[in-house]
Design a protein around this motif. Structure first.
Motif, mmCIF file in Angstrom:
data_model
loop_
_atom_site.group_PDB
_atom_site.id
_atom_site.type_symbol
_atom_site.label_atom_id
_atom_site.label_comp_id
_atom_site.label_asym_id
_atom_site.label_seq_id
_atom_site.Cartn_x
_atom_site.Cartn_y
_atom_site.Cartn_z
ATOM 1 N N LEU A 58 0.823 -1.209 0.000
ATOM 2 C CA LEU A 58 0.000 0.000 0.000
ATOM 3 C C LEU A 58 0.860 1.263 0.000
ATOM 4 N N LEU A 59 1.911 1.272 0.800
ATOM 5 C CA LEU A 59 2.765 2.452 0.850
ATOM 6 C C LEU A 59 3.588 2.611 -0.428
ATOM 7 N N ALA A 60 3.805 1.511 -1.149
ATOM 8 C CA ALA A 60 4.533 1.601 -2.421
ATOM 9 C C ALA A 60 3.689 2.254 -3.509
ATOM 10 N N LEU A 61 2.378 2.389 -3.281
ATOM 11 C CA LEU A 61 1.488 2.979 -4.280
ATOM 12 C C LEU A 61 1.439 4.498 -4.205
ATOM 13 N N THR A 62 2.278 5.080 -3.342
ATOM 14 C CA THR A 62 2.479 6.525 -3.318
ATOM 15 C C THR A 62 3.975 6.763 -3.134
ATOM 16 N N ASN A 63 4.413 8.003 -3.243
ATOM 17 C CA ASN A 63 5.848 8.268 -3.102
ATOM 18 C C ASN A 63 6.095 9.394 -2.111
ATOM 19 N N GLU A 64 7.340 9.833 -2.029
ATOM 20 C CA GLU A 64 7.732 10.801 -0.999
ATOM 21 C C GLU A 64 7.015 12.140 -1.143
ATOM 22 N N VAL A 65 6.632 12.508 -2.360
ATOM 23 C CA VAL A 65 5.910 13.771 -2.552
ATOM 24 C C VAL A 65 4.405 13.542 -2.657
ATOM 25 N N LEU A 66 3.969 12.339 -2.280
ATOM 26 C CA LEU A 66 2.554 11.983 -2.135
ATOM 27 C C LEU A 66 1.808 11.920 -3.462
ATOM 28 N N TRP A 67 2.510 11.617 -4.554
ATOM 29 C CA TRP A 67 1.829 11.349 -5.807
ATOM 30 C C TRP A 67 1.270 9.934 -5.780
ATOM 31 N N THR A 68 0.243 9.686 -6.587
ATOM 32 C CA THR A 68 -0.300 8.341 -6.785
ATOM 33 C C THR A 68 -0.466 8.123 -8.286
ATOM 34 N N PRO A 69 -0.388 6.892 -8.762
ATOM 35 C CA PRO A 69 -0.508 6.652 -10.211
ATOM 36 C C PRO A 69 -1.934 6.882 -10.696
ATOM 37 N N ASP A 70 -2.083 7.455 -11.883
ATOM 38 C CA ASP A 70 -3.395 7.783 -12.416
ATOM 39 C C ASP A 70 -4.274 6.550 -12.627
ATOM 40 N N PHE A 71 -3.675 5.395 -12.923
ATOM 41 C CA PHE A 71 -4.514 4.230 -13.206
ATOM 42 C C PHE A 71 -5.250 3.752 -11.955
ATOM 43 N N LEU A 72 -4.809 4.188 -10.783
ATOM 44 C CA LEU A 72 -5.508 3.832 -9.545
ATOM 45 C C LEU A 72 -6.554 4.870 -9.149
#
Length: 320
Positions: A58-72
């Motif tokens: 779950l934490l791998a689905l965001t990054n240090e600047v709190l982006w998330t992938p568009d497909f999700l």
């Protein structure tokens, strides 16, 4: 990102609510809870449940600047979008899209949970998100959805009373509207992206997990703006159910409050969250009220929903 409304036609603008967007965006609160102080009560309440989840994925689905992938965070279709339909759309996402967006999310190299073959990564991510929904979101979703839908109603009223420009100006500081063009300032991009909404429309999606506004960072994605919903600050405040003094004298304050609250169907778990009491305490009172004929109950999936009976309505009604 500049969206050109087709002929400035407001029929091209629609509102929608996305359970999956909320689920995925809420992962930001795991990484940096200090940036989301309004959600600290929910984080505390779900701490034990979250400890049993696949947190690594779950934490791998965001990054240090709190982006998330568009497909999700696919564009929802209506204010009544179902989580199962959105998860099915994610499951059907092509491997090329998943690979490209995960690489962009972690440009310095994917973390361990995302290094497996893509079908396995997608399956593990879906399993992790489903478990997260069931344990930490489903009990609270009726309350979350009520805030989101109330925001949609408010925005519609603003359009009716003051026009589209006033509605867009009120969404967020990053959003503006002029000459039929809706502009969103994207902190993640220095490019000036522009596209027409012809044939696709522009979808506005309120969310509880952002204070500003965002849009897909690709002109190839369907036109969508996610913005912070009104009323988020009241989301985790315990409700105070005010019952008539005569009803309290007959039933006691707790049971009178529950009977007053059950004008609409609700589960014991939802009532406990709303009233900030234990589920076991609520269940005891609900059983008593049902046994004396003031409530009815029916199973809905894995939950039991309670609702005032006609006798309960008659008892509460004259006190309003």
């Amino acid at each position: 990102m500049r969206y050109e409304l087709a002929g400035m036609d407001l029929a091209d603008v629609r509102f929608a609510v996305s359970p999956l967007n909320e689920l995925v965006l809420s992962l930001r609160t795991w990484r940096d809870p200090g940036r989301y102080p309004l959600h600290l009560p929910w984080l505390r309440r779900t701490q034990e449940a979250r400890s049993r989840l696949d947190g690594e994925m779950l934490l791998a689905l965001t990054n240090e600047v709190l982006w998330t992938p568009d497909f999700l965070t696919p564009r929802p279709r209506s204010p009544l979008t179902r989580i199962d339909d959105e998860l099915a759309a994610v499951a059907a996402t092509g491997d090329d899209v998943v690979a490209r967006e995960l690489a962009a999310l972690h440009s310095g190299g994917r973390p361990a949970p995302l290094r497996d073959p893509l079908p396995r990564v997608r399956r593990r991510a879906l399993d992790a998100l489903t478990a997260y929904w069931d344990s930490c979101f489903a009990p609270y979703w009726p309350r979350m959805r009520a805030v989101l839908q109330a925001d949609v109603v408010h925005r519609g009223a603003v359009i009716s009373a003051r026009g589209a420009g006033a509605m867009f100006a009120d969404l967020a500081d990053r959003v503006s509207f002029a000459d039929g063009v809706v502009s969103v300032q994207l902190g993640s991009s220095t490019k000036d992206l522009r596209r027409a909404t012809t044939g696709e429309g522009l979808t506005l999606v309120p969310t509880l997990f952002t204070g500003g506004a965002s849009a897909p960072i690709s002109a190839d994605e369907p036109p969508m703006i996610m913005y912070g919903a009104r009323g988020t600050g009241t989301l985790w405040q315990a409700e105070q159910q005010v019952a008539d003094d005569a009803l309290v004298a007959v039933l006691g304050r707790a049971r009178a409050g529950l009977l007053t609250a059950l004008e609409r169907p609700a589960s014991s778990t939802e009532l406990a969250r709303r009233l900030d009491v234990t589920t076991s305490a609520v269940n005891q009172h609900l059983r008593v009220l049902r046994d004396v004929g003031l409530l009815t109950s029916a199973r809905a999936g894995r939950s039991v929903l309670y609702l005032r009976s006609e006798v309960g309505d008659a008892l509460v009604g004259p006190t309003r």
